[in-house]
Motif scaffolding. Structure first.
Motif, PDB file in Angstrom:
ATOM      1  N   GLU A  89      -9.270 129.112-121.499  1.00 63.52           N
ATOM      2  CA  GLU A  89      -9.322 127.883-122.303  1.00 63.52           C
ATOM      3  C   GLU A  89      -9.122 128.175-123.786  1.00 63.52           C
ATOM      4  O   GLU A  89      -8.645 127.315-124.529  1.00 63.52           O
ATOM      5  N   ARG A  90      -9.468 129.391-124.223  1.00 66.24           N
ATOM      6  CA  ARG A  90      -9.241 129.765-125.623  1.00 66.24           C
ATOM      7  C   ARG A  90      -7.737 129.811-125.906  1.00 66.24           C
ATOM      8  O   ARG A  90      -7.286 129.532-127.013  1.00 66.24           O
ATOM      9  N   GLY A  91      -6.961 130.200-124.891  1.00 68.47           N
ATOM     10  CA  GLY A  91      -5.500 130.214-125.047  1.00 68.47           C
ATOM     11  C   GLY A  91      -4.978 128.827-125.353  1.00 68.47           C
ATOM     12  O   GLY A  91      -4.095 128.638-126.199  1.00 68.47           O
ATOM     13  N   LEU A  92      -5.582 127.859-124.707  1.00 64.35           N
ATOM     14  CA  LEU A  92      -5.189 126.462-124.910  1.00 64.35           C
ATOM     15  C   LEU A  92      -5.523 126.012-126.333  1.00 64.35           C
ATOM     16  O   LEU A  92      -4.712 125.397-127.019  1.00 64.35           O
ATOM     17  N   LEU A  93      -6.731 126.339-126.785  1.00 67.20           N
ATOM     18  CA  LEU A  93      -7.119 125.973-128.151  1.00 67.20           C
ATOM     19  C   LEU A  93      -6.206 126.652-129.166  1.00 67.20           C
ATOM     20  O   LEU A  93      -5.791 126.056-130.155  1.00 67.20           O
ATOM     21  N   LYS A  94      -5.855 127.919-128.874  1.00 65.20           N
ATOM     22  CA  LYS A  94      -5.015 128.681-129.813  1.00 65.20           C
ATOM     23  C   LYS A  94      -3.617 128.086-129.921  1.00 65.20           C
ATOM     24  O   LYS A  94      -3.083 127.937-131.015  1.00 65.20           O
ATOM     25  N   ILE A  95      -3.014 127.753-128.801  1.00 62.55           N
ATOM     26  CA  ILE A  95      -1.640 127.232-128.862  1.00 62.55           C
ATOM     27  C   ILE A  95      -1.643 125.872-129.556  1.00 62.55           C
ATOM     28  O   ILE A  95      -0.774 125.572-130.368  1.00 62.55           O
ATOM     29  N   ARG A  96      -2.662 125.047-129.295  1.00 62.39           N
ATOM     30  CA  ARG A  96      -2.735 123.743-129.960  1.00 62.39           C
ATOM     31  C   ARG A  96      -2.859 123.916-131.465  1.00 62.39           C
ATOM     32  O   ARG A  96      -2.212 123.212-132.228  1.00 62.39           O
ATOM     33  N   SER A  97      -3.698 124.857-131.869  1.00 57.36           N
ATOM     34  CA  SER A  97      -3.929 124.978-133.310  1.00 57.36           C
ATOM     35  C   SER A  97      -2.779 125.724-133.982  1.00 57.36           C
ATOM     36  O   SER A  97      -2.357 125.354-135.066  1.00 57.36           O
TER      37      SER A  97
END
Ligand code: NAD
Length: 358
Positions: A89-97
């Motif tokens: 899920e951190r990957g998801l936050l990273k790509i969004r940001s």
């Protein structure tokens, strides 16, 4: 030059639903001569397995050069025990940001064919068409400081910071007002301004932007606790709801369930220039992964959103949405939206049916 899409299937049911959506993308690309081209990459658990991190440089490079991204879903029990900072899920936050995808658009539309799948009475939800605009790269999910610390008495204390600057509020308010002008012309801004200063500024800034530039739109404000209640009491009163990251996360799932199945709902996350990541609202559903029973329609409808918002191909977007309507009219249902008298189909068959309807 062709327009570039990056496809990130992700984990769990991700590869199954994305395969179905990719077939629809191929068909619509051909039918409407869209000149779209795509490649595949890894995000989440699949990326951890190959590179040791959920959003590796390889994926980041691919994502930066793509015009749009289609994502399945990430996460699953296999990666639940690893260190928090490198969980899927951190990957998801990273790509969004990293891509500055600050505007999350989540429509909650009830297909008339599925009115009986909603937990609310048909007269309350029939014809429901709400758009939730959630701020996605700020607020308490990103605010610093954050962590779990030990107090002097040895007790542990968890803490996060909810923070929004005027510019962040302004740009998401603009997105909501612009979208409302293409729909019902109403925006409801959701906050907790009676308790939280950060949302007091939210309310003021949204009102100011409205007064200065969007007086043609009808603006109202609502506390988040009331909004949660109104969504189940009389959801059709809303047109566009705009809110911060945390409240938007919760309210959009609530709105999703009004429509009967989370398997039907697409989403878009956009940057300031219309580049976007498109994904179903649901997660990777590890409980049903690999069984060919997941509903691919949310992912297929995410392709329609991509064509509409990033590529401005409204006719092609509509064609996909109409094809989904056609397969529902034909009585085809995946298990999550099945009711008696309908024909139960699997993930792949549902995807094929949409392609045929196209
Ligand atoms: P989930 O959305 O994956 O599943 C919730 C329930 O809905 C499950 O019973 C599941 O079987 C069902 N469901 C979900 N999608 C469906 C579909 N397309 N068709 C039929 N049924 C469907 O949420 P969860 O169980 O809380 O989370 C599972 C994993 O997904 C976790 O690792 C979580 O972190 C992750 N997750 C990822 C995203 C994302 O990638 N954007 C979002 C939410 C959760």
């Amino acid at each position: 030059m062709s327009k570039q899409i990056l496809i990130l299937a992700g984990d769990g049911i991700g590869p199954e639903i994305v395969t179905a959506a990719e077939k629809v993308l191929t068909a619509v690309n051909h039918k409407f001569n869209l000149n779209l081209d795509w490649e595949h990459g890894l995000l989440g658990g699949a990326a951890i397995d190959q590179y040791g991190e959920p959003y590796p440089k390889e994926t980041s490079d691919q994502a930066k050069k793509a015009d749009a991204i289609l994502l399945g879903a990430v996460g699953g029990p296999k990666w639940d025990q690893i260190e928090r900072s490198i969980r899927p899920e951190r990957g998801l936050l990273k790509i969004r940001s990293e891509l500055n995808l600050f505007a999350n658009l989540r429509p909650a539309i009830l297909y008339p064919q599925l009115a009986s799948a909603s937990s609310l009475k048909p007269e309350i939800v029939a014809g429901l068409d709400i758009l939730i605009v959630r701020e996605l790269t700020g607020g308490i999910y990103f605010g610093q400081p954050r962590g779990i610390r030990e107090l002097e008495n040895g007790e542990k204390q968890g803490y996060n910071t909810d923070v929004y600057s005027e510019s962040e509020i302004k740009r998401i308010a603009k997105v909501a007002f612009d979208l409302a002008s293409l729909r019902g012309g109403k925006v409801c801004s959701v906050d907790k301004a009676n308790v939280l200063e950060v949302t007091e500024l939210w309310k003021q800034t949204v009102s100011q932007e409205h007064a200065e530039n969007y007086s043609n739109i009808q603006l109202s404000h609502m506390y988040v606790d009331n909004a949660a209640m109104q969504l189940v009491r009389a959801p059709k009163q809303f047109d566009v709801i705009v809110t911060g990251n945390l409240f938007g996360d919760i309210l959009s799932d609530e709105a999703a369930m009004l429509t009967g199945s989370i398997g039907m709902l697409p989403s878009a996350s956009l940057d300031e220039n219309g580049k976007g990541m498109y994904e179903p609202c649901h997660g990777s559903a590890p409980d049903i992964a690999g069984k060919d029973i997941a509903n691919p329609l949310a992912t297929i409808l995410s392709v329609a959103m991509m064509l509409r918002y990033t590529f401005k191909e409204e006719a092609a977007a509509k064609a996909i949405e109409e094809a989904v309507g056609t397969v529902l009219d034909q009585g085809l249902r995946t298990a999550d939206i099945y009711s008696e008298g309908m024909k139960k189909v699997g993930t792949a068959a549902m995807g094929e049916a949409v392609v045929n309807a196209l």
